[in-house]
Design an enzyme around this catalytic site. Structure first.
Site, PDB file in Angstrom:
ATOM      1  N   GLU A 135      39.114  47.204  46.870  1.00 40.68           N
ATOM      2  CA  GLU A 135      40.175  47.448  45.891  1.00 40.68           C
ATOM      3  C   GLU A 135      40.532  48.934  45.818  1.00 40.68           C
ATOM      4  O   GLU A 135      41.726  49.280  45.795  1.00 40.68           O
ATOM      5  CB  GLU A 135      39.756  46.945  44.509  1.00 40.68           C
ATOM      6  CG  GLU A 135      40.882  47.116  43.499  1.00 40.68           C
ATOM      7  CD  GLU A 135      40.462  46.788  42.078  1.00 40.68           C
ATOM      8  OE1 GLU A 135      39.734  45.803  41.875  1.00 40.68           O
ATOM      9  OE2 GLU A 135      40.888  47.530  41.176  1.00 40.68           O
ATOM     10  N   CYS A 203      40.116  44.819  33.967  1.00 38.48           N
ATOM     11  CA  CYS A 203      40.938  43.650  33.612  1.00 38.48           C
ATOM     12  C   CYS A 203      40.311  42.840  32.482  1.00 38.48           C
ATOM     13  O   CYS A 203      39.133  42.987  32.167  1.00 38.48           O
ATOM     14  CB  CYS A 203      41.161  42.788  34.841  1.00 38.48           C
ATOM     15  SG  CYS A 203      39.703  41.855  35.274  1.00 38.48           S
ATOM     16  N   SER A 276      34.209  35.556  40.351  1.00 39.65           N
ATOM     17  CA  SER A 276      34.536  34.860  41.605  1.00 39.65           C
ATOM     18  C   SER A 276      33.612  33.666  41.855  1.00 39.65           C
ATOM     19  O   SER A 276      33.515  33.188  42.983  1.00 39.65           O
ATOM     20  CB  SER A 276      34.442  35.854  42.771  1.00 39.65           C
ATOM     21  OG  SER A 276      33.253  36.603  42.680  1.00 39.65           O
TER      22      SER A 276
HETATM   23 FE1  SF4 Z   1      40.328  40.768  37.160  1.00 38.56          FE
HETATM   24 FE2  SF4 Z   1      40.000  38.512  38.456  1.00 38.56          FE
HETATM   25 FE3  SF4 Z   1      42.210  39.915  38.831  1.00 38.56          FE
HETATM   26 FE4  SF4 Z   1      39.903  40.829  39.790  1.00 38.56          FE
HETATM   27  S1  SF4 Z   1      40.946  38.960  40.420  1.00 38.56           S
HETATM   28  S2  SF4 Z   1      41.468  41.994  38.638  1.00 38.56           S
HETATM   29  S3  SF4 Z   1      38.470  40.102  38.227  1.00 38.56           S
HETATM   30  S4  SF4 Z   1      41.611  38.934  36.911  1.00 38.56           S
END
Ligand code: SF4
Length: 324
Positions: A135, A203, A276
């Site tokens: 990321e 998030c 996940s």
């Molecule tokens: Fe958040 Fe899930 Fe998006 Fe990753 S994939 S930023 S953990 S909502």
């Protein structure tokens, strides 16, 4: 050594929310729909989400996971993972005529947009995150001239900016909230005019899972976090549990990694899972515990998540507007 079956007071606290977030749900569904629509193989750049079970299951269904788009045959479909990609990766896929389907989580895309905006205004951007995580590679790639990664305390001490009145911090989406704020405080000591991101970069799913585990941890002798070792938010849940007062905490990929000795002398066992992690892996852990006397399970609910994300536009177009 066998754990006693009749230890009174044995109970399980099960964190809620746990497991799949909206971004992971969407990314996994993206690969499934692409396989349905185009047939196998569908290529996926990097692990679609950081979970071994998910990657194995999709591989069995015909997904081929690659490290870089150069490994994808020209003209084939390639899915970009939930963690996002840099513009350079998009360009390379485009040049090679790949048909890209972008499963980047919209909340990661939001951080990319922030990076682009602050770079346009010529800020130095201090991106708090982990070296080598996909990321942060994607986010840094949006503005490589302006972004510097801040991972460790040493990075805080050594980072240099051009103009201390034009500096902003952003972050990876899956960090520990408390740890990140400690980094921000340290950065602000060096750069008092440090600007904050326009909204939280960590998030909702990461924050909610941390709040749930924090709430139950003080009552737990042991916290079991289900999640893979390369899953940032899962690893953070172990740290948060320990910080919040759990006597011990362990991360396992699946019930097969549980160690019976961890349960010796324990009464209250907390269970949670990273964003996940499919729920069936948690169910296996609960079954394991129930077989050893921890059949009394109470959910500790700190939030009810309702958020969902529409499938990537490339698939909505082709599937006649599914989940619009
Ligand atoms: Fe958040 Fe899930 Fe998006 Fe990753 S994939 S930023 S953990 S909502």
């Amino acid at each position: 050594m066998t754990v006693e079956q009749d230890n009174p007071g044995k109970r399980v606290l099960l964190a809620k929310p746990r497991g799949y977030c909206a971004g992971v749900d969407r990314a996994v569904e993206t690969v499934e729909k692409a396989l349905e629509r185009y047939g196998a193989p569908v290529y996926v750049r990097k692990e679609i989400v950081h979970n071994k079970h998910v990657v194995r299951t999709l591989t069995e269904r015909g997904a081929i996971f690659v490290e870089e788009t150069e490994e994808v045959p020209e003209g084939a479909h390639v899915v970009f993972s939930a963690h996002g990609v840099s513009p350079a990766v998009r360009e390379s896929a485009n040049e090679r005529g790949l048909r890209a389907i972008d499963a980047t989580c919209p909340l990661v895309t939001k951080v990319h947009q922030e990076a682009k905006r602050f770079a346009r205004d010529d800020y130095d951007i201090l991106l708090i995150g982990h070296h080598g995580h996909e990321e942060v590679e994607g986010t840094s790639g949006e503005a490589p001239e302006n972004v510097q990664l801040v991972d460790t305390e040493e990075d805080v001490a050594s980072v240099e900016v051009r103009d201390p009145s034009k500096v902003v911090w952003l972050s990876q989406t899956t960090l520990s909230v408390d740890e990140t704020m400690r980094r921000v405080d340290a950065l602000r000591e060096r750069f008092p005019e440090l600007s904050d991101p326009p909204s939280d970069d960590i998030c909702y799913a990461t924050q909610n899972r941390q709040v749930a585990v924090k709430t139950m941890a003080p009552e737990c002798d042991l916290v079991i976090v289900v999640g893979s070792g390369n899953s940032s938010n899962s690893v953070r849940l172990v740290e948060v549990a320990l910080d919040a007062g759990a006597r011990t905490a362990h991360r396992v990929d699946h019930a097969g990694e549980l160690d019976e000795t961890w349960l010796e002398g324990m009464r209250t066992v907390g269970v949670t899972s990273g964003a996940s992690v499919p729920e069936l892996l948690v169910e296996e852990v609960l079954r394991y515990l129930a077989e050893r006397g921890w059949a009394d399970v109470s959910e500790v609910t700190t939030a009810n998540e309702k958020i969902t994300f529409a499938l990537p536009r490339e698939l909505r177009k082709n599937l006649g507007g599914a989940r619009e």
